[in-house]
Motif scaffolding. Sequence first.
Motif, mmCIF file in Angstrom:
data_model
loop_
_atom_site.group_PDB
_atom_site.id
_atom_site.type_symbol
_atom_site.label_atom_id
_atom_site.label_comp_id
_atom_site.label_asym_id
_atom_site.label_seq_id
_atom_site.Cartn_x
_atom_site.Cartn_y
_atom_site.Cartn_z
ATOM 1 N N LEU A 52 2.083 16.630 -13.712
ATOM 2 C CA LEU A 52 2.337 17.943 -13.287
ATOM 3 C C LEU A 52 3.330 18.709 -13.999
ATOM 4 C CD1 LEU A 52 0.879 18.068 -9.603
ATOM 5 C CD2 LEU A 52 -0.269 18.607 -11.628
ATOM 6 N N LEU A 53 4.691 18.097 -13.770
ATOM 7 C CA LEU A 53 5.620 18.502 -14.256
ATOM 8 C C LEU A 53 5.687 18.690 -15.823
ATOM 9 C CD1 LEU A 53 8.732 17.078 -11.999
ATOM 10 C CD2 LEU A 53 7.885 19.851 -12.298
ATOM 11 N N SER A 101 0.729 -1.233 0.021
ATOM 12 C CA SER A 101 -0.030 0.049 0.046
ATOM 13 C C SER A 101 0.748 1.269 0.090
ATOM 14 C CB SER A 101 -0.849 -0.107 1.172
ATOM 15 O OG SER A 101 -1.928 -0.837 1.226
ATOM 16 N N LYS A 102 1.883 1.105 0.726
ATOM 17 C CA LYS A 102 2.841 2.462 0.822
ATOM 18 C C LYS A 102 3.699 2.609 -0.494
ATOM 19 C CE LYS A 102 4.055 1.736 5.388
ATOM 20 N NZ LYS A 102 5.143 1.395 6.346
ATOM 21 N N ASP A 103 3.996 1.548 -1.307
ATOM 22 C CA ASP A 103 4.574 1.413 -2.586
ATOM 23 C C ASP A 103 3.730 1.998 -3.427
ATOM 24 O OD1 ASP A 103 6.865 0.441 -1.315
ATOM 25 O OD2 ASP A 103 6.540 -1.878 -2.187
ATOM 26 N N LEU A 104 2.311 1.686 -3.345
ATOM 27 C CA LEU A 104 1.177 2.181 -4.578
ATOM 28 C C LEU A 104 1.145 3.667 -4.090
ATOM 29 C CD1 LEU A 104 -0.883 1.718 -6.527
ATOM 30 C CD2 LEU A 104 -2.506 1.154 -4.722
ATOM 31 N N MET A 105 1.234 4.037 -3.053
ATOM 32 C CA MET A 105 0.913 5.624 -2.734
ATOM 33 C C MET A 105 2.035 6.330 -3.359
ATOM 34 S SD MET A 105 -0.646 6.128 0.964
ATOM 35 C CE MET A 105 -1.854 5.339 1.641
ATOM 36 N N VAL A 106 3.226 5.785 -3.056
ATOM 37 C CA VAL A 106 4.458 6.456 -3.577
ATOM 38 C C VAL A 106 4.536 6.557 -5.168
ATOM 39 C CG1 VAL A 106 7.108 6.109 -4.107
ATOM 40 C CG2 VAL A 106 6.128 5.927 -1.731
ATOM 41 N N ALA A 107 4.181 5.263 -5.682
ATOM 42 C CA ALA A 107 4.066 5.185 -7.188
ATOM 43 C C ALA A 107 3.084 6.342 -7.800
ATOM 44 C CB ALA A 107 3.769 3.946 -7.609
ATOM 45 N N LEU A 108 1.959 6.311 -7.031
ATOM 46 C CA LEU A 108 0.729 7.468 -7.584
ATOM 47 C C LEU A 108 1.374 8.600 -7.260
ATOM 48 C CD1 LEU A 108 -2.405 5.555 -6.249
ATOM 49 C CD2 LEU A 108 -1.673 5.760 -8.569
ATOM 50 N N GLY A 109 1.941 9.082 -6.412
ATOM 51 C CA GLY A 109 2.501 10.465 -5.873
ATOM 52 C C GLY A 109 3.623 10.723 -7.128
ATOM 53 N N PHE A 110 4.601 9.790 -7.261
ATOM 54 C CA PHE A 110 5.528 10.051 -8.364
ATOM 55 C C PHE A 110 4.611 10.497 -9.659
ATOM 56 C CE2 PHE A 110 8.290 8.543 -11.805
ATOM 57 C CZ PHE A 110 9.371 9.387 -11.565
ATOM 58 N N SER A 111 3.847 9.554 -10.150
ATOM 59 C CA SER A 111 3.037 9.732 -11.240
ATOM 60 C C SER A 111 2.592 11.050 -11.256
ATOM 61 C CB SER A 111 2.116 8.794 -11.414
ATOM 62 O OG SER A 111 2.663 7.228 -11.546
#
Length: 85
Positions: A23-24, A8-18
């Motif tokens: 945005l960039l 779940s943490k990894d999924l949140m990091v991946a979604l945040g990175f995406s």
Amino acid sequence: MAMLSNSSKDLMVALGFSLVALLLAAYFDANESFIEWSAQYEEIELDELPIAAAAIALAMAWFSWRRWRDLTLAQHALKQRLIEI
């Protein structure tokens, strides 16, 4: 408060990175810049690179899912074998 699993943490990091990447890319008009740049290399079809990258990403996701499924089945078989012993 419930603890989140590693996945779940990894999924949140991946979604945040995406989201940050999106945005960039939008802020810097990355796609438009790439299209302009790659137009000069039309003869080697460099402008098709995003499609190829998307296809590779999908293939790697499928490959990862298959390996995860194999691992889950092997783990289940091992647990069954340990119960038998």
